[in-house]
Scaffold this motif. Structure first.
Motif, PDB file in Angstrom:
ATOM      1  N   ALA A  30      48.614-111.256  30.871  1.00 15.81           N
ATOM      2  CA  ALA A  30      47.605-112.223  30.424  1.00 15.81           C
ATOM      3  C   ALA A  30      47.699-113.523  31.222  1.00 15.81           C
ATOM      4  O   ALA A  30      46.682-114.091  31.641  1.00 15.81           O
ATOM      5  CB  ALA A  30      47.770-112.501  28.935  1.00 15.81           C
ATOM      6  N   VAL A  33      46.330-112.964  34.727  1.00 16.26           N
ATOM      7  CA  VAL A  33      44.878-112.825  34.813  1.00 16.26           C
ATOM      8  C   VAL A  33      44.174-114.123  34.450  1.00 16.26           C
ATOM      9  O   VAL A  33      43.299-114.603  35.184  1.00 16.26           O
ATOM     10  CB  VAL A  33      44.394-111.685  33.888  1.00 16.26           C
ATOM     11  CG1 VAL A  33      42.867-111.650  33.837  1.00 16.26           C
ATOM     12  CG2 VAL A  33      44.927-110.347  34.377  1.00 16.26           C
ATOM     13  N   LEU A  34      44.539-114.709  33.315  1.00 15.53           N
ATOM     14  CA  LEU A  34      43.848-115.908  32.842  1.00 15.53           C
ATOM     15  C   LEU A  34      44.251-117.164  33.610  1.00 15.53           C
ATOM     16  O   LEU A  34      43.471-118.109  33.709  1.00 15.53           O
ATOM     17  CB  LEU A  34      44.120-116.112  31.344  1.00 15.53           C
ATOM     18  CG  LEU A  34      43.653-114.976  30.432  1.00 15.53           C
ATOM     19  CD1 LEU A  34      44.018-115.276  28.989  1.00 15.53           C
ATOM     20  CD2 LEU A  34      42.157-114.753  30.578  1.00 15.53           C
ATOM     21  N   HIS A  36      44.811-117.387  36.902  1.00 17.25           N
ATOM     22  CA  HIS A  36      44.789-116.945  38.304  1.00 17.25           C
ATOM     23  C   HIS A  36      44.853-118.103  39.290  1.00 17.25           C
ATOM     24  O   HIS A  36      45.110-117.899  40.462  1.00 17.25           O
ATOM     25  CB  HIS A  36      43.539-116.101  38.582  1.00 17.25           C
ATOM     26  CG  HIS A  36      42.252-116.790  38.249  1.00 17.25           C
ATOM     27  ND1 HIS A  36      41.738-116.815  36.975  1.00 17.25           N
ATOM     28  CD2 HIS A  36      41.377-117.475  39.030  1.00 17.25           C
ATOM     29  CE1 HIS A  36      40.586-117.486  36.984  1.00 17.25           C
ATOM     30  NE2 HIS A  36      40.354-117.897  38.199  1.00 17.25           N
ATOM     31  N   LEU A 134      41.087-108.130  29.368  1.00 13.27           N
ATOM     32  CA  LEU A 134      41.836-108.689  30.499  1.00 13.27           C
ATOM     33  C   LEU A 134      41.606-107.883  31.771  1.00 13.27           C
ATOM     34  O   LEU A 134      41.369-108.440  32.851  1.00 13.27           O
ATOM     35  CB  LEU A 134      43.329-108.727  30.176  1.00 13.27           C
ATOM     36  CG  LEU A 134      43.820-109.771  29.180  1.00 13.27           C
ATOM     37  CD1 LEU A 134      45.290-109.531  28.843  1.00 13.27           C
ATOM     38  CD2 LEU A 134      43.648-111.188  29.748  1.00 13.27           C
ATOM     39  N   TYR A 137      37.993-108.229  33.103  1.00 12.79           N
ATOM     40  CA  TYR A 137      37.799-109.586  33.624  1.00 12.79           C
ATOM     41  C   TYR A 137      38.456-109.731  34.990  1.00 12.79           C
ATOM     42  O   TYR A 137      37.888-110.337  35.915  1.00 12.79           O
ATOM     43  CB  TYR A 137      38.368-110.603  32.650  1.00 12.79           C
ATOM     44  CG  TYR A 137      38.322-112.031  33.133  1.00 12.79           C
ATOM     45  CD1 TYR A 137      37.118-112.613  33.529  1.00 12.79           C
ATOM     46  CD2 TYR A 137      39.476-112.807  33.193  1.00 12.79           C
ATOM     47  CE1 TYR A 137      37.068-113.922  33.984  1.00 12.79           C
ATOM     48  CE2 TYR A 137      39.438-114.113  33.637  1.00 12.79           C
ATOM     49  CZ  TYR A 137      38.239-114.666  34.026  1.00 12.79           C
ATOM     50  OH  TYR A 137      38.199-115.974  34.480  1.00 12.79           O
ATOM     51  N   GLN A 138      39.624-109.145  35.145  1.00 13.75           N
ATOM     52  CA  GLN A 138      40.323-109.197  36.433  1.00 13.75           C
ATOM     53  C   GLN A 138      39.511-108.519  37.526  1.00 13.75           C
ATOM     54  O   GLN A 138      39.453-109.002  38.661  1.00 13.75           O
ATOM     55  CB  GLN A 138      41.694-108.539  36.305  1.00 13.75           C
ATOM     56  CG  GLN A 138      42.532-108.606  37.571  1.00 13.75           C
ATOM     57  CD  GLN A 138      43.854-107.880  37.422  1.00 13.75           C
ATOM     58  OE1 GLN A 138      43.956-106.896  36.688  1.00 13.75           O
ATOM     59  NE2 GLN A 138      44.877-108.364  38.088  1.00 13.75           N
ATOM     60  N   ARG A 141      35.468-110.641  37.767  1.00 14.88           N
ATOM     61  CA  ARG A 141      35.208-112.077  37.867  1.00 14.88           C
ATOM     62  C   ARG A 141      34.757-112.521  39.253  1.00 14.88           C
ATOM     63  O   ARG A 141      34.002-113.495  39.378  1.00 14.88           O
ATOM     64  CB  ARG A 141      36.462-112.853  37.447  1.00 14.88           C
ATOM     65  CG  ARG A 141      37.669-112.624  38.322  1.00 14.88           C
ATOM     66  CD  ARG A 141      38.918-113.221  37.703  1.00 14.88           C
ATOM     67  NE  ARG A 141      40.103-112.933  38.494  1.00 14.88           N
ATOM     68  CZ  ARG A 141      41.338-113.080  38.038  1.00 14.88           C
ATOM     69  NH1 ARG A 141      41.534-113.507  36.810  1.00 14.88           N
ATOM     70  NH2 ARG A 141      42.371-112.795  38.823  1.00 14.88           N
ATOM     71  N   THR A 150      33.359-114.985  32.730  1.00 14.64           N
ATOM     72  CA  THR A 150      34.426-115.650  31.981  1.00 14.64           C
ATOM     73  C   THR A 150      35.144-114.633  31.107  1.00 14.64           C
ATOM     74  O   THR A 150      34.643-113.519  30.869  1.00 14.64           O
ATOM     75  CB  THR A 150      33.867-116.771  31.080  1.00 14.64           C
ATOM     76  OG1 THR A 150      33.051-116.184  30.053  1.00 14.64           O
ATOM     77  CG2 THR A 150      33.032-117.748  31.896  1.00 14.64           C
ATOM     78  N   PHE A 151      36.317-115.044  30.601  1.00 14.84           N
ATOM     79  CA  PHE A 151      37.050-114.146  29.712  1.00 14.84           C
ATOM     80  C   PHE A 151      36.281-113.948  28.409  1.00 14.84           C
ATOM     81  O   PHE A 151      36.349-112.880  27.805  1.00 14.84           O
ATOM     82  CB  PHE A 151      38.443-114.711  29.427  1.00 14.84           C
ATOM     83  CG  PHE A 151      39.295-113.809  28.580  1.00 14.84           C
ATOM     84  CD1 PHE A 151      39.668-112.556  29.048  1.00 14.84           C
ATOM     85  CD2 PHE A 151      39.708-114.203  27.314  1.00 14.84           C
ATOM     86  CE1 PHE A 151      40.450-111.702  28.267  1.00 14.84           C
ATOM     87  CE2 PHE A 151      40.492-113.373  26.530  1.00 14.84           C
ATOM     88  CZ  PHE A 151      40.864-112.116  27.003  1.00 14.84           C
TER      89      PHE A 151
END
Length: 218
Positions: A30, A33-34, A36, A134, A137-138, A141, A150-151
């Motif tokens: 997490a 990914v979030l 980055h 997650l 989104y990875q 994005r 966005t997440f």
């Protein structure tokens, strides 16, 4: 000491360490990914923790295979464990083993069968949904033409996908994202179906009991 006893003892000894390792894996993933845009050494540290966690999962799998004495049949009989080893983001599917371990330590289940099924399915859906959000989104994005920016978009898409609603306002455009979508659809159908079936069975049981308790006419 037979193989089943040795395997059971190993699983009991590794329950808590594997839970902690799973939490570390998902937390690191997490963050990776979030966050980055985080500077070094955060990305490298998270990657190292994830690799170390996967190594722990692999050692546990190898030891249980060895203790089982089943040879190649172990892979077929424990296909879920094999899939989870290859795809660690699916580890929430093994949450039922953690739940059963907790119940064993308490001596007996505190919830009825229907409640246990609903609890397991709810936990699995929540954790798988988070992991799926997650992962997609990875992948999405930075993809050209992506609608998941966005997440929050990823979470919304995951909820719609697992519920099989499919609004179509956001959707993955990459091949990896679409593979994740297929997996989430399958897991969502299976787990939500388990909840619906268990709830329906519970209602039938309740109504059946009420009918039996009614006094005879006259």
């Amino acid at each position: 000491m037979d193989d089943d006893t040795r395997t059971t003892r190993w699983e009991r000894r590794t329950e808590l360490p594997l839970v902690v390792t799973s939490v570390l894996f998902f937390t690191s993933y997490a963050i990776r990914v979030l966050g980055h845009g985080l500077p070094e050494p955060w990305p490298s540290a998270c990657g190292a923790v994830m690799l170390g966690a996967w190594a722990v999962f692999a050692v546990d799998y190898a030891v249980r295979w060895r203790l089982s004495g089943q040879g190649p049949r172990f892979v077929r009989r424990h296909w879920l464990d094999t899939v989870v080893l290859v795809l660690p983001l699916l580890r929430p599917l093994r949450v039922v083993k953690v739940y059963e371990a907790v119940q064993r330590r308490r001596g007996r289940p505190r919830l009825a069968l229907h409640a246990r099924v609903i609890t397991y399915a709810g936990l699995a859906v929540s954790l798988l949904g988070f992991a799926g959000a997650l992962a997609v989104y990875q992948q999405e994005r930075t993809a050209p033409g992506a609608t998941i920016h966005t997440f929050g978009d990823a979470v919304w898409w995951t909820c719609a996908t697992m519920a099989t609603v499919g609004y179509g306002d956001v959707a993955p455009v990459t091949a990896a994202g679409r593979v994740i979508a297929v997996g989430l659809m399958a897991c969502g159908l299976a787990l939500l179906g388990a909840v619906t079936g268990s709830f329906s069975s519970w209602l039938l049981q309740v109504f059946s009991s009420e009918e039996k308790e009614k006094p005879p006419d006259g």
